[in-house]
Structures are given as structure tokens and as C-alpha cells.
Design a protein around this motif. Structure first.
Motif: not given
Length: 590
Positions: A526-531
Motif C-alpha cells: 500500500i501507499g505506493g509500495n512503501s508498506f
């Protein structure tokens, strides 16, 4: 004032009845024969100066000494006023206006002061009299004692017979300090003076009966938890609440909600056009704890609750609210922060999880999550809200002689397996804790699966809404440590779910969700692959439309108006209608 009565030779005069009551009391105080009514009337001649002069003669006071007259039970004028000829004002007879007019004349004399003690209508009387008369009233509200004041009371109080023995020395031994005794009394009486003195007298009887003092705080609390202790201690107060008229009885649950959710109120907040909230709280047997000179909080002492919970006249909602207040640790009350948003969501979850009828919210989560669908629902209940120690970012520290207030962030295994029971909804003791705002634990019918659920209530009233950074922060502080510390261990099959309940989502979050709720499962980013969602974990983000299954739009709009001006909105900003709407939404699930 209970001795106020029509008095010869002017039986219809309230002024003469008050004058003679003062004269009679002065004679009793110094132990001299009572003045006959006719003699007193001829001496005073209904003049304020003559009365003050006579009182100074009776009490042997010089003119430069202060004379203080205190009136108790002023409320009797509500019924006794009918016996006197009173002034008609705006088509109504108002005995309090006549009474304070009498005092105004006496206040014109030198060095004379009055204290008037009233209960349920004190603020109404003060505000009305101030608007129609020349009397300047200084309104003093009675307040509960805090912990340090209770310690002082215990150390300075002595037995009537053995005046050299302090109360604290009888109740405490070497292993049980007066500080701990004060904590126990504060927890069960709320520091309310009338309850406190009754509780101390009962503890003294208990100690004298068994022939030894209390050995620990737990020993003392076990005594105060006994039905007989609570019944005797609180009976006069409970009787008062149980016999309320319908107009007052109808707002009991809303005052319980104010106590539970920490909703403060101002001294001049009106309950309706005819009464102030301040007076209603007093009349109903609750108490007002002062936050500042003009702001109060509803206090409902625990010693009341068991007796009220057993009353058949109380609704299921009222019993759940009472039970939640009974479980609530005392330190939650004395570190107040308005928790109305997460409180309403938590209470709705109690009903939703325990409801035996078709339930849209449960069905929604069942469609989003295969793990949720396996859980045993409905849960047993509905039961009160429960409290757990908060979670702190650092290590938890124990304090001597006090219960630890927090878990460390590396103790999630202990929290999930030891602190949280199945079929209960929990909130942390501290509102700003390093954990979700609400937690509960579910299990499958055969107990093979366990689901730990956290609910993050994100109220955004002023900003652009909850963004991915806010959501990831909530996931990191809950899903990450639970996955590492609990789900990786070879125990029962265990899963973890975090539900984001937001009043307003940022545009980039809403667009990715496609205006519908969504569940992100293990391995998804999620969150632009940040988590990345950890193993055996799920993240559910509710769209704004589905949030209304937990808290309806009208209530959300009311909360938005209130929180847009303050982080700790009082009753006046939230409004009576909002609390009534919340009450009705709970009742609809019964």
C-alpha cells in the motif's frame, strides 16, 4: 429551612418567618430561653437594622465583628412558599426572589454575610435572582475531594471517643499506607464527601469487628466490593436516582454517556429551556468534578453501580454504560480527554458483534475477509466496554505500590494471550497510546483459529483527510509488532486485522479504494509500495459510506461541528440532540 413555617403575628409574611427563624436559631446556639414571637416582633418591627442589632445582643458580638448566617435546605421554598403571600412576577410566584430580596435588605447592614446552601436548583436560582434583583450572589459549587485531600482527611480525622487516635492508624498497618487507602477510597467514592465519610465509617466498623487493620489495598478493595458495603454506603443516593420523575429519568443514559466518554460541560449549559445541566447532574445523584472554574465533568461513583445494575427498571443500554463505568480505572477519569468518537464506535461494535439479527457491518467484513467469515459470531453479550493497559513506544516500567499503566511495545504476545479475553471489546486506558483505539479477539467455532482485531478511529475534522502516511503509521505500530512477536510463533493459528475507521479520507486514498471499502491481505503493498502487509495480517480500510454503519451521518456531522473548534469539545458544542441521536442508535440494536 426545614423549620421555616408561618409565624405569629404575621403568618402570611415570608420575611417575618425568616426573621424569627434566625432569632430562634441564635437563641439555641448560645443556650438562652427562646424569645416569644410577639416579643421578638415588637423588638424587631420588621426592620433589618433592628434584627441585626438583636442578633448581636444575643450572640454577644461587637458591631465591628463579622456576623455570618448560613441557610441550609433552601429547596424547601419550592413547597413551603405556598403558605406565604409572595410577589407575582411575570405571572408566576417565585419564592426564591422574595427570599433573596429579604437577604438584600440585611446585606445593607455592616459586617453581615450569608451563605445559602441549595441542591438541585442552585444554578437556576442564582441566574434568575441575579437577573431580577439587586443581590450579588457568588456561586460556589461543591466539589469532590482529590487524592491528596483524602489523605489529609484520613490523617486529621480522629475517633469521637478516642480523640488521640487517627482514623488512618486504625485502618492501615505497616504494609498498607494511607496513600493506598486514599487511592482505594477515591476509586469507589469518587471523592464525594458524603459517600467518603460513609465509606470510612463502614471500614472502621469492619476493622473493629474483625479485630485487625487492612493488610493491603486489595484487602481493602475486597471489603468495598462486597454487596453489603455498597448497599449501605450508597442507599440514600441510589434511592434518589431510582425514584426520579420521567423527565429526569429519560436523560439518565445520556449523562452516563457523558461520564464514560469524558464530555465536559460548562456551568451555564442548558439541558432544556427550563433547567441547567449543572442542576440536573446534582438532582440525579451524580456529581460534578471541576476541570476549571467554569468547566465540569460528570462523575458517577462506582459504589453506586452494583445496586443500580440490579434494578429491573434500567434498560440494557444503561446497564452496559454502568458496567463500563464500573470497570473503568480511576486514573482514566482524572486524566480526562474527550473520547466521544472512539467511544461511540466501541459501543456500536458491542451491539454489532453481539446482535443475533442480520447485520450489514458483519456481512461487509465477511465479504472482504475470508478469515472474518470463519469467526464465531455473534459473540456472547452484549457486555460492557473493558479497559486494557496502554501500549507505549518504549519499555514499560513498574512503579512501587502501583499497578503498571502500560505495556512495552515488545509485549504484544502477553497482551493478546493474557490481557484480552474473547467476546469483549477493549479500549486502552490512555487515549494517545501506541496501539489501536479499540481491540477485540474472536475465535472460530472449533477454537482452531484466533483473530485479533484492532480498530483505529481517525477523526479528521479540519484537514484534508487521512492519507496513506497516516494509514501506514497505524499499520506499523500494530500489524508489524503483532506479526513479529505473536503470529510467527508455533501456537494456535492466529491472524491479525486492523480496521481503519476514518471520518474523512484523502483524495488519493479514496481514488485507490474506488469509493468502496477494501481489504489488503498478506503480501500486498500500500501507499505506493512503501508498506507490505505482514504474514497472517489484513488491513481493512472502510470507505466513508461504510463508516456510517458504525456511526451515522447525522452524528458525524455533529462531531465535525464540535471538533472543528476544539480538541476537547464540551457538551454545549456537541449538543443535546447529538447525544440523543447516539443513544437512539444504540437502542435500535437492542
Amino acid at each position: 429551612m426545614r423549620h421555616l413555617e408561618p409565624t405569629d403575628p404575621k403568618e402570611k409574611s415570608l420575611k417575618w418567618a425568616v426573621y424569627y427563624l434566625i432569632i430562634k436559631t441564635a437563641c439555641l446556639q448560645v443556650g438562652i430561653p427562646m424569645m416569644r414571637k410577639t416579643q421578638a416582633y415588637e423588638t424587631v418591627e420588621m426592620e433589618a437594622l433592628n434584627l441585626v442589632t438583636l442578633l448581636r445582643d444575643i450572640l454577644n458580638l461587637r458591631t465591628d465583628q463579622f456576623l455570618l448566617v448560613a441557610f441550609d435546605e433552601i429547596g424547601v421554598l419550592d413547597t413551603r412558599g405556598q403558605y406565604f403571600d409572595l410577589e407575582v412576577n411575570d405571572g408566576r410566584v417565585r419564592p426564591y426572589n422574595d427570599f433573596f430580596g429579604i437577604l438584600w435588605e440585611l446585606c445593607l447592614e455592616d459586617n453581615v454575610f450569608f451563605i445559602v446552601v441549595g441542591k438541585s436548583k442552585g444554578l437556576s436560582i442564582k441566574n434568575y435572582v441575579a437577573s431580577v434583583s439587586k443581590v450579588l450572589l457568588h456561586f460556589i459549587s461543591l466539589s469532590p475531594l482529590n487524592w491528596s485531600s483524602i489523605v489529609e482527611f484520613l490523617e486529621k480525622s480522629h475517633l469521637k471517643v478516642q480523640t488521640q487516635i487517627r482514623v488512618c492508624d486504625i485502618l492501615c498497618n505497616r504494609s498498607f499506607s494511607v496513600n493506598e487507602l486514599a487511592e482505594a477510597l477515591l476509586e469507589y467514592t469518587g471523592g464525594v464527601p458524603g459517600l467518603l465519610t460513609r465509606a470510612v465509617n463502614m471500614l472502621l466498623n469492619y476493622v473493629q469487628t474483625r479485630g485487625q487493620s487492612f493488610r493491603s489495598k486489595e484487602d481493602c478493595l475486597s471489603c468495598m466490593k462486597e454487596d453489603s458495603f455498597r448497599t449501605v454506603c450508597s442507599q440514600p443516593f441510589v434511592t434518589r436516582i431510582s425514584t426520579l420523575d420521567e423527565s429526569r429519568r429519560s436523560v439518565l443514559d445520556m449523562l452516563l454517556m457523558m461520564a464514560l466518554y469524558r464530555i465536559p460541560f460548562k456551568a451555564d449549559d442548558e439541558l432544556n429551556s427550563e433547567s441547567y445541566l449543572f442542576d440536573a447532574v446534582t438532582e440525579m445523584g451524580f456529581y460534578r468534578y471541576p476541570i476549571d472554574d467554569n468547566t465540569f465533568q460528570v462523575l458517577f461513583p462506582k459504589v453506586f453501580i452494583i445496586n443500580l445494575n440490579n434494578a429491573s427498571s434500567f434498560s440494557l443500554l444503561e446497564k452496559i454504560l454502568l458496567g463500563s463505568l464500573n470497570i473503568e480505572p480511576v486514573d482514566c477519569f482524572f486524566a480526562p480527554k474527550c473520547r466521544v468518537f472512539e467511544g461511540i464506535v466501541a459501543m456500536r461494535l458491542v451491539w454489532i458483534l453481539s446482535s443475533k439479527v442480520r447485520n450489514e457491518f458483519r456481512e461487509l467484513l465477511g465479504r472482504l475477509s475470508a478469515i472474518w467469515k470463519e469467526m464465531k459470531l455473534p459473540i456472547n453479550g452484549p457486555s460492557p466496554l473493558h479497559y486494557m493497559m496502554s501500549v507505549s513506544r518504549g519499555e514499560a516500567r513498574s512503579e512501587s505500590n502501583k499497578e503498571r499503566k502500560t505495556y512495552a511495545s515488545n509485549e504484544w504476545n502477553e497482551i493478546i494471550h493474557k490481557a484480552l479475553c474473547f467476546d469483549r471489546v477493549y479500549i486502552p486506558k490512555e487515549a494517545n497510546s501506541y496501539s489501536p483505539d479499540i481491540m477485540f479477539k474472536l475465535h472460530s467455532p472449533d477454537d482452531s483459529n484466533v483473530l485479533m482485531v484492532g480498530v483505529a478511529c481517525k477523526g479528521r475534522w479540519k484537514s484534508e483527510g487521512i492519507g496513506w502516511s497516516d494509514i501506514i503509521e497505524e499499520a506499523k505500530k500494530f500489524l508489524d509488532p503483532v506479526s513479529r512477536q505473536v503470529l510467527s510463533k508455533p501456537l494456535k493459528i492466529c491472524h491479525c486485522m486492523l480496521i481503519i475507521v476514518s471520518t474523512k479520507l484523502a483524495l488519493n486514498v479514496t481514488s485507490e479504494l474506488g469509493n468502496q471499502s477494501r481489504c489488503y491481505t498478506s503480501g500486498m503493498r500500500i501507499g505506493g509500495n512503501s508498506f507490505e502487509i505482514p504474514p497472517n495480517c489484513e488491513l481493512v480500510i472502510l470507505c466513508e459510506r461504510d463508516v456510517e454503519m458504525l456511526i451515522d451521518r447525522e452524528i458525524l456531522n455533529g462531531l465535525e461541528r464540535a471538533f472543528s473548534t476544539s480538541d476537547n469539545p464540551p457538551f454545549g458544542d456537541l449538543g443535546f440532540n447529538l447525544l440523543r441521536r447516539a443513544r437512539d442508535s444504540f437502542m435500535s440494536w437492542q
